[in-house]
Scaffold this motif. Structure first.
Motif, mmCIF file in Angstrom:
data_model
loop_
_atom_site.group_PDB
_atom_site.id
_atom_site.type_symbol
_atom_site.label_atom_id
_atom_site.label_comp_id
_atom_site.label_asym_id
_atom_site.label_seq_id
_atom_site.Cartn_x
_atom_site.Cartn_y
_atom_site.Cartn_z
ATOM 1 N N LEU A 192 -21.946 -10.327 -32.367
ATOM 2 C CA LEU A 192 -21.016 -9.248 -32.747
ATOM 3 C C LEU A 192 -20.710 -8.516 -31.222
ATOM 4 O O LEU A 192 -21.712 -8.686 -30.517
ATOM 5 C CB LEU A 192 -21.692 -8.309 -33.683
ATOM 6 N N THR A 193 -19.574 -8.411 -30.947
ATOM 7 C CA THR A 193 -18.970 -7.677 -30.116
ATOM 8 C C THR A 193 -18.712 -6.361 -30.023
ATOM 9 O O THR A 193 -17.900 -5.825 -31.060
ATOM 10 C CB THR A 193 -17.757 -8.516 -29.566
ATOM 11 N N VAL A 194 -19.276 -5.260 -29.341
ATOM 12 C CA VAL A 194 -18.892 -3.859 -29.074
ATOM 13 C C VAL A 194 -18.004 -3.575 -28.199
ATOM 14 O O VAL A 194 -18.039 -4.043 -27.061
ATOM 15 C CB VAL A 194 -20.371 -3.299 -29.256
ATOM 16 N N LEU A 195 -17.023 -2.664 -28.249
ATOM 17 C CA LEU A 195 -16.306 -2.207 -27.442
ATOM 18 C C LEU A 195 -16.560 -0.736 -27.050
ATOM 19 O O LEU A 195 -16.689 -0.081 -28.123
ATOM 20 C CB LEU A 195 -14.720 -2.441 -27.699
ATOM 21 N N TYR A 196 -16.899 -0.564 -25.800
ATOM 22 C CA TYR A 196 -17.460 0.621 -25.238
ATOM 23 C C TYR A 196 -16.346 1.234 -24.412
ATOM 24 O O TYR A 196 -15.787 0.877 -23.658
ATOM 25 C CB TYR A 196 -18.718 0.751 -24.501
ATOM 26 N N ASN A 197 -15.536 2.316 -25.000
ATOM 27 C CA ASN A 197 -14.461 2.810 -24.585
ATOM 28 C C ASN A 197 -14.393 4.317 -24.563
ATOM 29 O O ASN A 197 -13.757 5.125 -25.025
ATOM 30 C CB ASN A 197 -13.295 2.513 -25.699
ATOM 31 N N PRO A 198 -15.047 4.783 -23.315
ATOM 32 C CA PRO A 198 -15.252 6.263 -23.045
ATOM 33 C C PRO A 198 -13.985 6.766 -22.437
ATOM 34 O O PRO A 198 -13.273 6.166 -21.501
ATOM 35 C CB PRO A 198 -16.574 6.316 -21.979
ATOM 36 N N HIS A 199 -13.860 8.112 -22.665
ATOM 37 C CA HIS A 199 -12.771 8.785 -22.064
ATOM 38 C C HIS A 199 -13.087 9.181 -20.571
ATOM 39 O O HIS A 199 -14.201 8.856 -20.067
ATOM 40 C CB HIS A 199 -12.288 10.117 -22.993
ATOM 41 N N PHE A 200 -12.125 9.755 -19.882
ATOM 42 C CA PHE A 200 -12.180 10.020 -18.565
ATOM 43 C C PHE A 200 -12.516 11.384 -18.170
ATOM 44 O O PHE A 200 -13.083 11.824 -17.277
ATOM 45 C CB PHE A 200 -10.792 9.572 -17.584
ATOM 46 N N SER A 201 -12.256 12.314 -19.239
ATOM 47 C CA SER A 201 -12.403 13.749 -18.936
ATOM 48 C C SER A 201 -13.985 14.027 -18.871
ATOM 49 O O SER A 201 -14.721 13.787 -19.904
ATOM 50 C CB SER A 201 -11.640 14.426 -20.142
ATOM 51 N N PRO A 202 -14.303 14.476 -17.722
ATOM 52 C CA PRO A 202 -15.909 15.112 -17.770
ATOM 53 C C PRO A 202 -16.384 15.752 -18.702
ATOM 54 O O PRO A 202 -17.573 15.945 -19.158
ATOM 55 C CB PRO A 202 -15.855 15.618 -16.228
ATOM 56 N N ALA A 203 -15.302 16.910 -19.028
ATOM 57 C CA ALA A 203 -15.976 17.623 -20.324
ATOM 58 C C ALA A 203 -16.000 17.254 -21.742
ATOM 59 O O ALA A 203 -16.580 17.846 -22.317
ATOM 60 C CB ALA A 203 -14.867 18.865 -20.378
ATOM 61 N N LEU A 204 -15.599 16.064 -21.926
ATOM 62 C CA LEU A 204 -15.423 15.449 -22.996
ATOM 63 C C LEU A 204 -16.063 13.892 -23.166
ATOM 64 O O LEU A 204 -16.377 13.627 -24.312
ATOM 65 C CB LEU A 204 -14.079 15.284 -23.597
ATOM 66 N N SER A 205 -16.099 13.375 -22.095
ATOM 67 C CA SER A 205 -16.378 11.950 -22.061
ATOM 68 C C SER A 205 -17.949 11.836 -22.425
ATOM 69 O O SER A 205 -18.834 12.498 -21.875
ATOM 70 C CB SER A 205 -16.049 11.174 -20.899
ATOM 71 N N SER A 206 -18.362 10.686 -22.924
ATOM 72 C CA SER A 206 -19.846 10.390 -23.069
ATOM 73 C C SER A 206 -20.292 9.411 -21.657
ATOM 74 O O SER A 206 -21.785 9.254 -21.709
ATOM 75 C CB SER A 206 -19.987 9.351 -24.176
ATOM 76 N N TRP A 207 -19.401 9.122 -20.995
ATOM 77 C CA TRP A 207 -19.966 8.429 -19.749
ATOM 78 C C TRP A 207 -21.023 9.052 -18.742
ATOM 79 O O TRP A 207 -21.803 8.314 -18.696
ATOM 80 C CB TRP A 207 -18.603 7.953 -18.998
ATOM 81 N N HIS A 208 -20.421 10.230 -18.380
ATOM 82 C CA HIS A 208 -21.419 10.943 -17.464
ATOM 83 C C HIS A 208 -22.894 11.150 -17.824
ATOM 84 O O HIS A 208 -23.718 10.984 -16.911
ATOM 85 C CB HIS A 208 -20.670 12.142 -17.153
ATOM 86 N N ARG A 209 -23.094 11.343 -19.136
ATOM 87 C CA ARG A 209 -24.481 11.691 -19.619
ATOM 88 C C ARG A 209 -24.976 10.588 -20.203
ATOM 89 O O ARG A 209 -26.194 10.203 -20.159
ATOM 90 C CB ARG A 209 -24.461 12.781 -20.558
ATOM 91 N N MET A 210 -24.127 9.577 -20.662
ATOM 92 C CA MET A 210 -24.870 8.500 -21.565
ATOM 93 C C MET A 210 -24.377 7.157 -21.264
ATOM 94 O O MET A 210 -25.009 6.166 -21.677
ATOM 95 C CB MET A 210 -24.306 8.562 -23.141
ATOM 96 N N GLY A 211 -23.444 7.169 -20.407
ATOM 97 C CA GLY A 211 -22.775 5.590 -20.244
ATOM 98 C C GLY A 211 -23.582 4.674 -19.531
ATOM 99 O O GLY A 211 -23.751 3.527 -19.666
ATOM 100 N N PRO A 212 -24.436 5.045 -18.411
ATOM 101 C CA PRO A 212 -25.502 4.132 -17.727
ATOM 102 C C PRO A 212 -26.352 3.565 -18.698
ATOM 103 O O PRO A 212 -26.787 2.520 -18.741
ATOM 104 C CB PRO A 212 -25.906 4.782 -16.523
ATOM 105 N N ALA A 213 -26.907 4.465 -19.894
ATOM 106 C CA ALA A 213 -27.970 3.960 -20.403
ATOM 107 C C ALA A 213 -27.330 2.983 -21.473
ATOM 108 O O ALA A 213 -27.924 2.321 -22.097
ATOM 109 C CB ALA A 213 -28.474 5.318 -21.282
ATOM 110 N N VAL A 214 -25.934 3.008 -22.033
ATOM 111 C CA VAL A 214 -25.362 2.389 -22.750
ATOM 112 C C VAL A 214 -25.222 0.837 -22.103
ATOM 113 O O VAL A 214 -25.303 -0.214 -22.909
ATOM 114 C CB VAL A 214 -24.106 2.662 -23.002
ATOM 115 N N LEU A 215 -24.824 0.857 -20.850
ATOM 116 C CA LEU A 215 -24.787 -0.348 -20.329
ATOM 117 C C LEU A 215 -26.046 -1.236 -20.258
ATOM 118 O O LEU A 215 -26.252 -2.155 -20.316
ATOM 119 C CB LEU A 215 -24.361 -0.370 -18.857
ATOM 120 N N ASP A 216 -27.105 -0.152 -19.993
ATOM 121 C CA ASP A 216 -28.435 -0.925 -19.655
ATOM 122 C C ASP A 216 -28.819 -1.505 -21.300
ATOM 123 O O ASP A 216 -29.573 -2.647 -21.260
ATOM 124 C CB ASP A 216 -29.544 0.218 -19.280
#
Length: 382
Positions: A192-216
């Motif tokens: 199954l294929t998952v699309l991870y589509n975080p936003h760019f806004s640092p105040a709202l995005s999941s990338w800055h706190r969770m993104g690297p763990a998602v990729l791992d």
């Protein structure tokens, strides 16, 4: 009448309203349509999309610039962009020739200071729930074309809805433009294929706190493929979001695809082919729901999201406060989807007004009607 369509940012703007420009230029031969691309990327994309409208008579141009300024912009764009300012500054003569200008953002409202007779119209780029989607400046446009009832009702609640003659609900032209697009198979496996589509806004995005763990997590997964296609602005500003954590091992992984800003990240390529949407506040979740499927949302900033209209889309799937719960959420997402499916369908219908008439043509007709009505009112004015 002479109507301009301005695309003064990246390619994610183009898909939302260029179809309206081509509909005008195809169905109203007496109206001159000029499509203005701020950069070569947009220029060539617009030319390509225009092939879907073989009878269109639109002029497609790349905006004027002064070469030393353009070079400076290229040197600095990783930190901040001069592009919108350049377009406004070096195309004054073109703007003077127009009766109306259609845009997808707010900075062009500054043209009112130098072009007082120019009618300014907006077609929003996206139909999401973030607070910025309901900016109070929307009332400053002469005409706003909304995708559906949701945006109209939200603007009305905030006291920001333009007067009845200054807005219309005309649907989502992006769906027309990409209606024939087919889902692409990117992985040669049965996962199954998952699309991870975080936003760019640092105040709202999941990338800055969770993104690297998602990729791992997906790198080590034996069950899922990952399409990592964030908002194209996530890595555009180097001082905000460095791409250094995007290890080469992810690009080399056969069950991961990394796309930090190609046109495929904006043209619904990934939202059409993924089996599950993983994200935070991007409006792309609504495009994903063109076909209802499981969703999971990452609450990396401890948002109080229940009953909050700016997180209306978080009712479409499970919301995770802890990245350690991602595995369990993914493994139960399909069996629990029935709990969310009806909500997804209702919200999609509320967000997008769809009829048998293409949205691009509905929007084109409204623009023409508005201009004719305005011209008649000007003639009758004392």
């Amino acid at each position: 009448m002479h109507i301009g369509f301005l695309f003064n940012h990246r390619h994610h703007q183009v898909f939302h309203s260029v179809g309206v420009a081509f509909a005008l230029a195809s169905h109203y031969p007496d109206i001159k349509v000029t499509i203005i691309a701020a950069n070569a990327e947009n220029f060539f994309l617009i030319k390509k999309l225009g092939e879907q409208f073989p009878s269109h008579r639109a002029s497609i141009i790349q905006s004027e610039s002064y070469r030393p300024v353009a070079i400076l912009h290229q040197a600095l764009k990783g930190w901040f962009s001069l592009e919108k300012l350049i377009v406004r500054s070096f195309n004054q003569e073109l703007f003077r020739q127009l009766d109306a200008l259609v845009v997808s953002e707010y900075t062009s409202l500054s043209l009112r200071h130098t072009h007082k007779k120019l009618l300014l119209m907006q077609i929003p780029h996206g139909a999401g729930d973030r607070e910025v989607s309901f900016d109070k400046r929307i009332r400053e446009f002469d005409l706003v074309l909304l995708p559906g009832e949701k945006m109209r009702d939200r603007l009305a609640e905030l006291g920001r809805l333009p007067s009845e003659k200054n807005y219309a609900i005309t649907g989502y032209p992006k769906f027309d433009l990409l209606a024939d697009k087919q889902a692409v198979r990117y992985f040669d496996n049965d996962r199954l294929t998952v699309l991870y589509n975080p936003h760019f806004s640092p105040a709202l995005s999941s990338w800055h706190r969770m993104g690297p763990a998602v990729l791992d997590y997906f790198y080590h997964s034996k069950k899922f493929n990952l399409l990592f296609a964030p908002h194209i602005m996530l890595f555009e500003r180097r001082w905000k979001n460095k791409a250094g954590c995007l290890s080469q091992r992810y690009a080399d992984c056969p069950h991961m695809l990394i796309d930090t800003g190609s046109q495929r990240s904006s043209d619904m390529t990934y939202t059409l082919c993924a089996d599950l949407y993983l994200g935070d506040v991007s409006s792309q979740v609504y495009e994903f729901l063109l076909r209802p499927r499981p969703c999971i949302f990452l609450n990396a900033h401890q948002a109080t999201w229940r009953d909050n209209p700016y997180y209306y889309h978080w009712q479409f799937g499970r919301v995770l406060d802890d990245i350690n719960t991602l595995d369990a959420a993914l493994n139960t997402a399909w069996e629990t989807h029935d709990k969310y499916k009806q909500r997804q369908k209702q919200a999609f219908a509320y967000t997008f007004a769809r009829t048998t008439t293409p949205s691009s043509l509905r929007a084109a007709r409204k623009i023409v009607d508005f201009l004719q009505s305005t011209r008649q009112s000007d003639k009758q004015a004392p």
